[in-house]
Write a protein that holds these residues in place. Structure first.
Motif, PDB file in Angstrom:
ATOM      1  N   SER A 152       0.841  -1.215   0.000  1.00  0.00           N
ATOM      2  CA  SER A 152       0.000   0.000   0.000  1.00  0.00           C
ATOM      3  C   SER A 152       0.868   1.254   0.000  1.00  0.00           C
ATOM      4  O   SER A 152       0.589   2.226  -0.698  1.00  0.00           O
ATOM      5  N   ALA A 153       1.916   1.224   0.828  1.00  0.00           N
ATOM      6  CA  ALA A 153       2.814   2.379   0.930  1.00  0.00           C
ATOM      7  C   ALA A 153       3.529   2.604  -0.399  1.00  0.00           C
ATOM      8  O   ALA A 153       3.681   3.743  -0.856  1.00  0.00           O
ATOM      9  N   TYR A 154       3.942   1.504  -1.033  1.00  0.00           N
ATOM     10  CA  TYR A 154       4.599   1.618  -2.347  1.00  0.00           C
ATOM     11  C   TYR A 154       3.657   2.287  -3.347  1.00  0.00           C
ATOM     12  O   TYR A 154       4.045   3.197  -4.069  1.00  0.00           O
ATOM     13  N   LEU A 155       2.385   1.845  -3.346  1.00  0.00           N
ATOM     14  CA  LEU A 155       1.418   2.387  -4.299  1.00  0.00           C
ATOM     15  C   LEU A 155       1.127   3.861  -4.027  1.00  0.00           C
ATOM     16  O   LEU A 155       0.930   4.643  -4.944  1.00  0.00           O
ATOM     17  N   ALA A 156       1.116   4.227  -2.736  1.00  0.00           N
ATOM     18  CA  ALA A 156       0.803   5.610  -2.370  1.00  0.00           C
ATOM     19  C   ALA A 156       2.059   6.486  -2.351  1.00  0.00           C
ATOM     20  O   ALA A 156       1.992   7.665  -2.018  1.00  0.00           O
ATOM     21  N   LYS A 157       3.207   5.863  -2.651  1.00  0.00           N
ATOM     22  CA  LYS A 157       4.502   6.577  -2.633  1.00  0.00           C
ATOM     23  C   LYS A 157       4.762   7.215  -1.272  1.00  0.00           C
ATOM     24  O   LYS A 157       5.170   8.369  -1.164  1.00  0.00           O
ATOM     25  N   ARG A 158       4.460   6.460  -0.207  1.00  0.00           N
ATOM     26  CA  ARG A 158       4.762   6.946   1.145  1.00  0.00           C
ATOM     27  C   ARG A 158       5.647   5.928   1.847  1.00  0.00           C
ATOM     28  O   ARG A 158       5.874   4.830   1.346  1.00  0.00           O
ATOM     29  N   LYS A 159       6.116   6.318   3.032  1.00  0.00           N
ATOM     30  CA  LYS A 159       6.974   5.446   3.824  1.00  0.00           C
ATOM     31  C   LYS A 159       6.098   4.388   4.504  1.00  0.00           C
ATOM     32  O   LYS A 159       5.066   4.738   5.091  1.00  0.00           O
ATOM     33  N   PRO A 160       6.485   3.117   4.471  1.00  0.00           N
ATOM     34  CA  PRO A 160       5.668   2.117   5.171  1.00  0.00           C
ATOM     35  C   PRO A 160       5.794   2.251   6.689  1.00  0.00           C
ATOM     36  O   PRO A 160       6.841   2.662   7.192  1.00  0.00           O
ATOM     37  N   VAL A 161       4.714   1.934   7.393  1.00  0.00           N
ATOM     38  CA  VAL A 161       4.743   1.963   8.862  1.00  0.00           C
ATOM     39  C   VAL A 161       5.159   0.573   9.350  1.00  0.00           C
ATOM     40  O   VAL A 161       4.342  -0.330   9.498  1.00  0.00           O
ATOM     41  N   THR A 162       6.463   0.402   9.532  1.00  0.00           N
ATOM     42  CA  THR A 162       7.005  -0.872  10.009  1.00  0.00           C
ATOM     43  C   THR A 162       8.092  -0.547  11.026  1.00  0.00           C
ATOM     44  O   THR A 162       9.279  -0.628  10.725  1.00  0.00           O
ATOM     45  N   PRO A 163       7.691  -0.149  12.239  1.00  0.00           N
ATOM     46  CA  PRO A 163       8.667   0.342  13.210  1.00  0.00           C
ATOM     47  C   PRO A 163       9.771  -0.682  13.527  1.00  0.00           C
ATOM     48  O   PRO A 163       9.519  -1.884  13.553  1.00  0.00           O
ATOM     49  N   ALA A 164      10.965  -0.146  13.775  1.00  0.00           N
ATOM     50  CA  ALA A 164      12.140  -0.990  14.033  1.00  0.00           C
ATOM     51  C   ALA A 164      12.423  -1.140  15.525  1.00  0.00           C
ATOM     52  O   ALA A 164      13.467  -1.637  15.918  1.00  0.00           O
ATOM     53  N   HIS A 165      11.482  -0.685  16.376  1.00  0.00           N
ATOM     54  CA  HIS A 165      11.705  -0.805  17.807  1.00  0.00           C
ATOM     55  C   HIS A 165      11.528  -2.259  18.271  1.00  0.00           C
ATOM     56  O   HIS A 165      11.283  -3.149  17.459  1.00  0.00           O
ATOM     57  N   SER A 166      11.598  -2.467  19.589  1.00  0.00           N
ATOM     58  CA  SER A 166      11.580  -3.827  20.134  1.00  0.00           C
ATOM     59  C   SER A 166      10.184  -4.451  20.098  1.00  0.00           C
ATOM     60  O   SER A 166       9.169  -3.751  20.016  1.00  0.00           O
ATOM     61  N   VAL A 167      10.152  -5.768  20.213  1.00  0.00           N
ATOM     62  CA  VAL A 167       8.889  -6.498  20.351  1.00  0.00           C
ATOM     63  C   VAL A 167       8.196  -6.089  21.662  1.00  0.00           C
ATOM     64  O   VAL A 167       6.968  -6.106  21.761  1.00  0.00           O
ATOM     65  N   CYS A 168       8.997  -5.682  22.665  1.00  0.00           N
ATOM     66  CA  CYS A 168       8.419  -5.262  23.954  1.00  0.00           C
ATOM     67  C   CYS A 168       7.357  -4.176  23.767  1.00  0.00           C
ATOM     68  O   CYS A 168       6.325  -4.186  24.432  1.00  0.00           O
ATOM     69  N   VAL A 169       7.627  -3.249  22.864  1.00  0.00           N
ATOM     70  CA  VAL A 169       6.661  -2.167  22.640  1.00  0.00           C
ATOM     71  C   VAL A 169       5.328  -2.758  22.172  1.00  0.00           C
ATOM     72  O   VAL A 169       4.254  -2.345  22.620  1.00  0.00           O
ATOM     73  N   GLU A 170       5.407  -3.771  21.317  1.00  0.00           N
ATOM     74  CA  GLU A 170       4.170  -4.401  20.837  1.00  0.00           C
ATOM     75  C   GLU A 170       3.438  -5.135  21.963  1.00  0.00           C
ATOM     76  O   GLU A 170       2.212  -5.116  22.030  1.00  0.00           O
ATOM     77  N   CYS A 171       4.205  -5.795  22.840  1.00  0.00           N
ATOM     78  CA  CYS A 171       3.579  -6.460  23.996  1.00  0.00           C
ATOM     79  C   CYS A 171       2.836  -5.439  24.843  1.00  0.00           C
ATOM     80  O   CYS A 171       1.712  -5.671  25.288  1.00  0.00           O
ATOM     81  N   LYS A 172       3.495  -4.309  25.081  1.00  0.00           N
ATOM     82  CA  LYS A 172       2.900  -3.307  25.959  1.00  0.00           C
ATOM     83  C   LYS A 172       1.674  -2.672  25.297  1.00  0.00           C
ATOM     84  O   LYS A 172       0.686  -2.376  25.967  1.00  0.00           O
ATOM     85  N   LEU A 173       1.721  -2.460  23.992  1.00  0.00           N
ATOM     86  CA  LEU A 173       0.571  -1.863  23.307  1.00  0.00           C
ATOM     87  C   LEU A 173      -0.647  -2.774  23.410  1.00  0.00           C
ATOM     88  O   LEU A 173      -1.773  -2.310  23.500  1.00  0.00           O
TER      89      LEU A 173
END
Lengths: 259, 372
Positions: A152-173
């Motif tokens: 989708s990001a490629y098609l819209a010519k935008r940056k993809p939302v794929t954060p490079a932070h830790s898995v911990c952040v995802e657990c907490k979210l």
């Protein structure tokens, strides 16, 4: 009136298990929208149809393990405008990169009845070690939502939302209770790149590091704690010896704790 | 009439009636409950959903749920969650947009949040909410999402009957007794295995709710018991923030070698900021669909420990672990005063317990103070 140009997509396979390509086929709900938005011009796992020529977007799965593959990936680069690698094999060499720390001839003699038929390189390496790539999507396998996001990001010519932070952040979210702190379960989450949505800890298991190292991993500090939880050097070395074993921070940590 | 002076006593059945009364008034009742071997905050229907007879054991990077030898309803301290997850949710859609027939329509997120009744809010947590109030509601621009969730919430505080291994509210002067910001405050008194609750009224709404509950007046002995419980908790804190002017100490030691030392241990995983009840930072994420006709903007919790957080044109400003840990701690304990008038720390101990490698903010301050 001229028809709007639909970008042409190719999906390439190198040394891999096909699981990441399957993630694309697994996008059931989105697959029709994908097919609407782009021309699937080359995708052997999905169709025998094959449109040759140039491709706007190439998704590359798998690692480079043979001289032939090393040639072929250069050809893929030559005929593609944008190359996005998908999965741990393509971004770090995959589980088969364990050969990089061993004698590949010895491996072949154990695995194959006629090892003399096997023509292979001594190493399994990431696509980016051979050609320039525009984006690397992590995971073993990749997360299909992230794949749709990248396309989708490629098609819209935008940056993809794929954060490079830790898995911990995802657990907490998602409100998952930390399995390491609350249960004493060894977990690679603090040094691992987000993207899976913190799947394993949500099912009471430690993170296996499938998405490879996060942006600024401090593996030695985590290993010190893992040894306090009762893991010996051999076990610590092994947790870093999986799908992303040749990603530098994991490789260094594996070697620091012996083979 | 002075609100704090009306005290009565509830039994466990009275607490049950309290939950029912809050539901009848349209509140969504949330409180502590056991899940995944921890005490988390979630929807609760009845007293049976509370962690009755459970307690927690906490230390740096360590949390275990243990059985108590009694049936206390609130015999534990704070866990991995904080009320932040309800008042300032991890993900909040801000708006979405759709393109149709050459026209783009933007829709603000207008979902009406529930009216929350929070059960078992500790003094440190009330202080944390007061801090987030200053962040989100103070100044010329109020955050409408936080405001909508915050303004009608009902708070049932609990004065802590014990301190945890990583608690240090006494040294931050934020507990263990709830002083303000609650509708009702309970002190659990255990006598002969039976729980009774001294109730203090903190608001008109609290007085109205209490009026309909089965209760008895508090005796002088009850009040003395409750005071004794809080005093005992104060005396048994697992940790303490060193005394002195921490703000000045940190700002005068920005190049102290201890920052390098902690950077060796810090995983930059962001757990401390996620569990902190006052950390409020967010990022916004824009997503679009495959067809390019729909898009939305979402706000999600972010952390000063991520590289994206300080990314500006050309790269991240705080690329080293040292710079990021120092940013977090000096903001929390020092520059927070300049920005919001108080410390950003309430001494709940979550950052100590839930740090996967047990980094202890009080110990780091002590090391800098000691000139290590």
């Amino acid at each position: 009136m001229a028809e709007a140009h639909k970008p042409r997509l190719a999906v390439w396979k190198f040394a891999s298990c096909d699981g990441c390509q399957l993630s694309l086929l697994d996008c059931e709900d989105e697959l029709l929208a994908v097919a609407d938005a782009i021309d699937i011009a080359y995708f052997m796992e999905a169709t025998r149809g094959h449109i040759s020529g140039r491709y706007d977007l190439s998704l590359v799965e798998g690692s480079i393990t043979t001289a032939h593959a090393a040639e072929r990936i250069r050809e893929v680069r030559r005929i593609s405008d944008v190359v996005i690698t998908i999965g741990a094999c393509a971004t770090a060499g995959g589980i088969q990169a364990l050969r990089n720390f061993a004698d590949v001839k010895e491996y072949a003699s154990i695995v194959y009845a006629r090892p003399d038929y096997i023509s292979t390189l001594a190493t399994s390496t990431a696509i980016a070690d051979h050609i320039r790539v525009e984006f690397e999507l992590r995971g073993c396998p990749i997360n299909k939502r992230q794949l749709v996001e990248v396309v989708s990001a490629y098609l819209a010519k935008r940056k993809p939302v794929t954060p490079a932070h830790s898995v911990c952040v995802e657990c907490k979210l998602r409100g998952t209770v930390c399995v390491m702190v609350a249960h004493g379960t060894p977990c690679l989450g603090p040094v691992t790149h987000a993207g899976c949505g913190a799947l394993c800890p949500a099912y009471d298991r430690g993170c296996y590091g499938c998405f490879g190292p996060m942006e600024t991993p401090n593996a030695p500090a985590l290993s010190d704690w893992l040894s306090r939880l009762g893991m010996d050097d051999r076990s610590i070395s092994r947790v870093y010896s999986t799908f992303n074993t040749d990603a530098e921070p994991f490789r260094e940590e594996k070697e620091r704790h012996g083979r | 009439m002075e609100a704090g002076r009306e005290q009565s006593v509830l039994t466990v059945a009275g607490v049950e009636a309290l939950f029912a009364a809050l539901r009848d008034r349209g509140y969504r009742v949330v409180g502590p409950t056991v899940r995944d071997q921890a005490i988390v905050y979630d929807d609760i229907a009845a007293v049976d959903d509370l962690p009755r007879g459970w307690t927690d054991e906490q230390d740096g990077g360590h949390y275990r749920l243990n059985r108590r030898d009694d049936d206390a309803l609130f015999g534990y301290v704070v866990g991995p969650h904080s009320w932040k997850k309800f008042l300032h949710p991890p993900r909040q859609r801000l708006w979405s947009a759709k393109r149709e027939d050459g026209e783009t329509r933007v829709t603000a997120d207008v979902t009406e949040p529930p009216r929350f009744a929070f059960i078992g809010v500790r003094a440190c947590e009330l202080n944390a909410i007061a801090i987030q109030d200053r962040v989100f509601l103070g100044g010329p621009f109020a955050d409408p999402h936080y405001q909508a969730r915050r303004e009608d919430a009902f708070f049932v505080a609990v004065n802590c009957g014990q301190a945890g291994g990583t608690c240090f509210c006494a040294s931050m002067k934020t507990g263990p007794k709830a002083e303000a910001g609650f509708d009702l405050a309970l002190t659990e008194m255990l006598e002969g295995g039976e729980s009774r609750f001294l109730v203090e009224v903190g608001s008109d709404e609290g007085r109205d709710v209490l009026a309909a509950l089965p209760r008895e007046p508090a005796t002088a002995a009850d009040e003395a018991t409750a005071i004794g419980i809080v005093a005992r908790t104060t005396a048994s804190m697992g940790r303490a923030m060193p005394e002195g002017d921490i703000r000045e100490l940190l700002l005068e030691n920005l190049e102290h070698p201890r920052w390098d030392d902690v950077a060796e241990r810090c995983l930059t995983c962001g757990n401390c900021t996620m569990v902190c009840p006052t950390c409020f930072c967010t990022s916004v994420e824009d997503t679009s669909d495959l067809t390019g006709t729909e898009t939305s903007r979402e706000r999600r919790w972010d952390s000063c420990f991520t590289m994206d957080f300080s990314y500006i044109h050309g790269g991240s400003v705080r690329s080293s672990a040292k710079a990021r840990y120092r940013q977090w701690m000096t903001h929390k304990l020092a520059t927070w005063f300049d920005q919001f008038g108080t410390s950003g720390c309430v001494g709940c101990g979550r950052c100590v317990t839930w740090c996967p490698v047990g980094i202890d903010i009080t110990e780091e301050v002590r090391a800098i103070q000691g000139g290590d």
